[in-house]
Design an enzyme around this catalytic site. Structure first.
Site, PDB file in Angstrom:
ATOM      1  N   TYR A  88     -64.732  -1.067 -66.906  1.00 17.42           N
ATOM      2  CA  TYR A  88     -65.564  -1.516 -68.026  1.00 17.42           C
ATOM      3  C   TYR A  88     -67.034  -1.321 -67.648  1.00 17.42           C
ATOM      4  O   TYR A  88     -67.323  -0.616 -66.687  1.00 17.42           O
ATOM      5  CB  TYR A  88     -65.210  -2.967 -68.375  1.00 17.42           C
ATOM      6  CG  TYR A  88     -63.812  -3.075 -68.947  1.00 17.42           C
ATOM      7  CD1 TYR A  88     -63.550  -2.709 -70.259  1.00 17.42           C
ATOM      8  CD2 TYR A  88     -62.736  -3.476 -68.152  1.00 17.42           C
ATOM      9  CE1 TYR A  88     -62.257  -2.761 -70.777  1.00 17.42           C
ATOM     10  CE2 TYR A  88     -61.453  -3.526 -68.662  1.00 17.42           C
ATOM     11  CZ  TYR A  88     -61.215  -3.172 -69.981  1.00 17.42           C
ATOM     12  OH  TYR A  88     -59.947  -3.206 -70.490  1.00 17.42           O
TER      13      TYR A  88
ATOM     14  N   ARG B   1     -48.465   1.196 -71.007  1.00 22.24           N
ATOM     15  CA  ARG B   1     -48.590   0.259 -69.898  1.00 22.24           C
ATOM     16  C   ARG B   1     -48.431  -1.162 -70.436  1.00 22.24           C
ATOM     17  O   ARG B   1     -49.132  -1.568 -71.353  1.00 22.24           O
ATOM     18  CB  ARG B   1     -49.954   0.405 -69.235  1.00 22.24           C
ATOM     19  CG  ARG B   1     -50.131  -0.553 -68.063  1.00 22.24           C
ATOM     20  CD  ARG B   1     -51.598  -0.754 -67.737  1.00 22.24           C
ATOM     21  NE  ARG B   1     -51.760  -1.703 -66.655  1.00 22.24           N
ATOM     22  CZ  ARG B   1     -52.791  -2.533 -66.544  1.00 22.24           C
ATOM     23  NH1 ARG B   1     -53.735  -2.553 -67.460  1.00 22.24           N
ATOM     24  NH2 ARG B   1     -52.873  -3.370 -65.513  1.00 22.24           N
TER      25      ARG B   1
ATOM     26  N   GLU C 193     -57.105   0.843 -67.589  1.00 24.49           N
ATOM     27  CA  GLU C 193     -57.773   0.195 -68.721  1.00 24.49           C
ATOM     28  C   GLU C 193     -59.160   0.790 -68.866  1.00 24.49           C
ATOM     29  O   GLU C 193     -59.907   0.894 -67.892  1.00 24.49           O
ATOM     30  CB  GLU C 193     -57.925  -1.322 -68.523  1.00 24.49           C
ATOM     31  CG  GLU C 193     -56.643  -2.110 -68.626  1.00 24.49           C
ATOM     32  CD  GLU C 193     -56.888  -3.620 -68.548  1.00 24.49           C
ATOM     33  OE1 GLU C 193     -58.027  -4.056 -68.875  1.00 24.49           O
ATOM     34  OE2 GLU C 193     -55.975  -4.347 -68.156  1.00 24.49           O
TER      35      GLU C 193
ATOM     36  N   GLU D   5     -55.582  -6.704 -61.088  1.00 25.61           N
ATOM     37  CA  GLU D   5     -56.927  -7.210 -60.857  1.00 25.61           C
ATOM     38  C   GLU D   5     -57.004  -8.416 -59.921  1.00 25.61           C
ATOM     39  O   GLU D   5     -57.595  -9.460 -60.253  1.00 25.61           O
ATOM     40  CB  GLU D   5     -57.603  -7.556 -62.189  1.00 25.61           C
ATOM     41  CG  GLU D   5     -57.816  -6.357 -63.085  1.00 25.61           C
ATOM     42  CD  GLU D   5     -58.564  -6.691 -64.362  1.00 25.61           C
ATOM     43  OE1 GLU D   5     -59.000  -5.755 -65.052  1.00 25.61           O
ATOM     44  OE2 GLU D   5     -58.709  -7.893 -64.680  1.00 25.61           O
TER      45      GLU D   5
ATOM     46  N   ASN E 166     -59.080  -0.622 -63.667  1.00 26.58           N
ATOM     47  CA  ASN E 166     -59.485  -1.029 -65.005  1.00 26.58           C
ATOM     48  C   ASN E 166     -60.999  -0.984 -65.031  1.00 26.58           C
ATOM     49  O   ASN E 166     -61.655  -1.734 -64.298  1.00 26.58           O
ATOM     50  CB  ASN E 166     -58.989  -2.440 -65.318  1.00 26.58           C
ATOM     51  CG  ASN E 166     -57.475  -2.548 -65.262  1.00 26.58           C
ATOM     52  OD1 ASN E 166     -56.769  -1.543 -65.339  1.00 26.58           O
ATOM     53  ND2 ASN E 166     -56.965  -3.759 -65.125  1.00 26.58           N
TER      54      ASN E 166
ATOM     55  N   GLU F 139     -57.459 -11.763 -76.195  1.00 24.25           N
ATOM     56  CA  GLU F 139     -58.311 -11.407 -75.064  1.00 24.25           C
ATOM     57  C   GLU F 139     -58.512 -12.615 -74.156  1.00 24.25           C
ATOM     58  O   GLU F 139     -58.712 -13.732 -74.637  1.00 24.25           O
ATOM     59  CB  GLU F 139     -59.659 -10.865 -75.546  1.00 24.25           C
ATOM     60  CG  GLU F 139     -59.580  -9.428 -76.016  1.00 24.25           C
ATOM     61  CD  GLU F 139     -59.092  -8.484 -74.932  1.00 24.25           C
ATOM     62  OE1 GLU F 139     -59.414  -8.708 -73.754  1.00 24.25           O
ATOM     63  OE2 GLU F 139     -58.375  -7.525 -75.276  1.00 24.25           O
TER      64      GLU F 139
END
Length: 513
Positions: free
Chosen positions: A341, A108, A405, A198, A339, A459
């Site tokens: 987390y 990706r 992700e 996002e 994604n 990042e």
């Protein structure tokens, strides 16, 4: 919430007696395993071959990131930018070879709008076109599927200067023209498209608290911003992103899908909010936060309008979808990317809702307390992923999902150190894969799983300090030397038929708590 917890406890009891017996063959046929990056975070070559600045170039060169948090936590401040990053622009062939050796099904990545169309609209950059054609061809040559995100944060600075970017409806037409260029140029080989990445966090961080570009906010919800209104602009920007997404999907389905035979969707940040305490007020706050965070886009994509709780709390500040727009938005996906987390805690906060000038979090009437422990070795329990998938199944009709992700980022005391030992990352990933397996077994329609990230990248908040890569990158070497960490070898072994090691019991205890 109690039903979700009960579901998860029952699900845990369905684990195979021998956890190590779980292999990739236990996942559905055609299930895709991959890893990912994004253009600004990995490509480098920021001023080469015709590429022009994006809002991220401007942002990082202003020194804007989370340095104050890092310093407070005892880490050295980071002054990195994406100018070079992992330099994939010059090393993509080596990277694809690494992917092939690892056994990835798919990669990706995103296309940098200011590399392909440097001014945001108009003339295509031949060098940018050549680079993405070469990358896609190299992937296919090695049997790796390209999963392409059209827009991943890096909005052309020229269009931002011209009309304030996402705040203008002009964004929709410019984005659609850019997406058309991508479909026309690469769609004969790309079969998985993501329109935007996002949008439910770009709008908050860029237009509410101002922690990300274009750094718009208003006091007291953000400081040191370039202008803005935290009580209105996040909703306007999100509205335009939603309409741009629907426009691109409509274009693809009307013009390209029949001949190119691809699939198109959108990718959301899939945080999951849990109550901070056992009170009914905090439980209601967590539900509201999930509706604001996930429902903000999922509800219109499935039902054609914004969630009722957002309509009632945001009121006249919430943009309206016309009848025609509602029809276009509803069902405008072949899959939804998430994604995922760590989970977050939500606490009821009536004082925030009573503020005269309200921002996104005040509208949700919660104080958000993210789990932000950044110490090396901290592994977040993965049960939130199972709860998120169950929520999607029950509330949104069980859409096809790609986990685009999921990964673990550590912040070593010496970021420049080459470190192969990251068993904590392998443990993190195997725990999540077990939860994913259980959710699929319970009926969730998940089609793929991608580790973030394939390489160490720049990042978005932490620069080069926080490392997510299966493969490390020596950011101090001119050639940005790559090396495979233990987690890369672990993932490769799993992808090639190996078994998961027995999972640690810590997250199971957490789920039952």
């Amino acid at each position: 919430m109690a039903l979700l917890l009960l579901f998860f406890i029952l699900l845990l009891s369905a684990l195979p007696r021998d956890a190590a017996a779980l292999t990739r063959r236990d996942f559905p046929g055609g299930f895709i395993f991959g890893a990912g990056t994004s253009a600004y975070q990995v490509e480098g070559a920021a001023a080469e071959d015709g590429r022009k600045p994006s809002i991220w170039d401007t942002f990082t060169h202003q020194g804007s990131n989370i340095r104050n948090v890092l310093v407070k936590a005892g880490y050295s401040p980071d002054k990195s930018t994406g100018d070079v990053a992992a330099d994939q622009y010059h090393h993509y062939k080596d990277d694809v070879k690494l992917m092939h050796e690892m056994g990835l099904d798919a990669y990706r990545f995103s296309i940098a709008w200011p590399r392909l169309i440097p001014d945001g609209r108009g003339k295509i950059n031949p060098k940018g076109l050549e680079y993405y054609n070469n990358l896609i061809d190299e992937l296919i040559l090695h049997g790796i599927q390209p999963h392409v995100t059209i827009y991943h944060y890096d909005f052309p600075q020229s269009l931002q200067d011209e009309y304030n970017g996402l705040l203008s409806p002009r964004f929709i037409d410019d984005y659609t023209a850019y997406a058309n260029t991508c479909f026309k140029s690469f769609g004969d080989r790309v079969k998985h498209w993501v329109t935007v990445n996002e949008p439910n966090i770009e709008t908050i961080s860029g237009f509410d608290d101002g922690t990300l570009p274009p750094r718009r906010c208003s006091y007291p919800f953000g400081v040191n911003c370039t202008g803005g209104n935290s009580s209105t602009e996040p909703y306007i920007a999100a509205h335009h992103l939603l309409l741009a997404h629907a426009s691109a999907v409509s274009l693809y389905r009307d013009t390209y899908k029949v001949t190119q035979k691809g699939h198109i969707g959108i990718t959301l940040l899939g945080l999951w909010y849990e109550p901070a305490t056992n009170t009914s007020q905090d439980a209601a706050a967590a539900t509201r936060m999930n509706d604001f965070h996930i429902g903000w886009f999922m509800y219109p994509l499935v039902y054609g309008d914004y969630p009722p709780v957002m309509r009632s709390r945001v009121g006249a500040r919430m943009p309206r979808l016309t009848v025609e727009q509602s029809k276009k938005v509803s069902g405008s996906f072949d899959f939804i990317g998430f994604n995922h987390y760590p989970d977050n805690r939500a606490r009821a906060d009536k004082s925030a809702f009573n503020l005269k000038q309200r921002d996104y979090y005040a509208d949700a009437a919660v104080t958000v307390d993210p789990i932000t422990d950044i110490q090396e070795g901290y592994v977040e329990p993965p049960c939130a992923l199972g709860k998120l998938l169950e929520h999607l199944k029950l509330k949104y009709g069980n859409p096809p999902v790609m986990i685009y992700e999921n990964g673990y980022g550590d912040i070593p005391k010496t970021p420049s150190k080459i470190d192969y030992d990251d068993d904590y990352r392998s443990e993190f990933l195997q725990n999540y894969l077990e939860v994913l397996y259980l959710s699929i077994r319970n009926g969730s329609d998940v089609r793929g799983y991608f580790v973030w990230s394939f390489l160490d990248v720049f990042e978005v908040l932490y620069g080069n300090v926080r490392r997510f890569g299966l493969c490390g990158v020596d950011m101090n070497s001119e050639r940005r030397t790559r090396y495979a960490r233990n987690s890369a070898r672990w993932y490769s072994g799993f992808l090639k038929g190996g078994e998961l090691r027995p999972v640690s019991p810590s997250w199971k205890a957490y789920a039952a708590a």
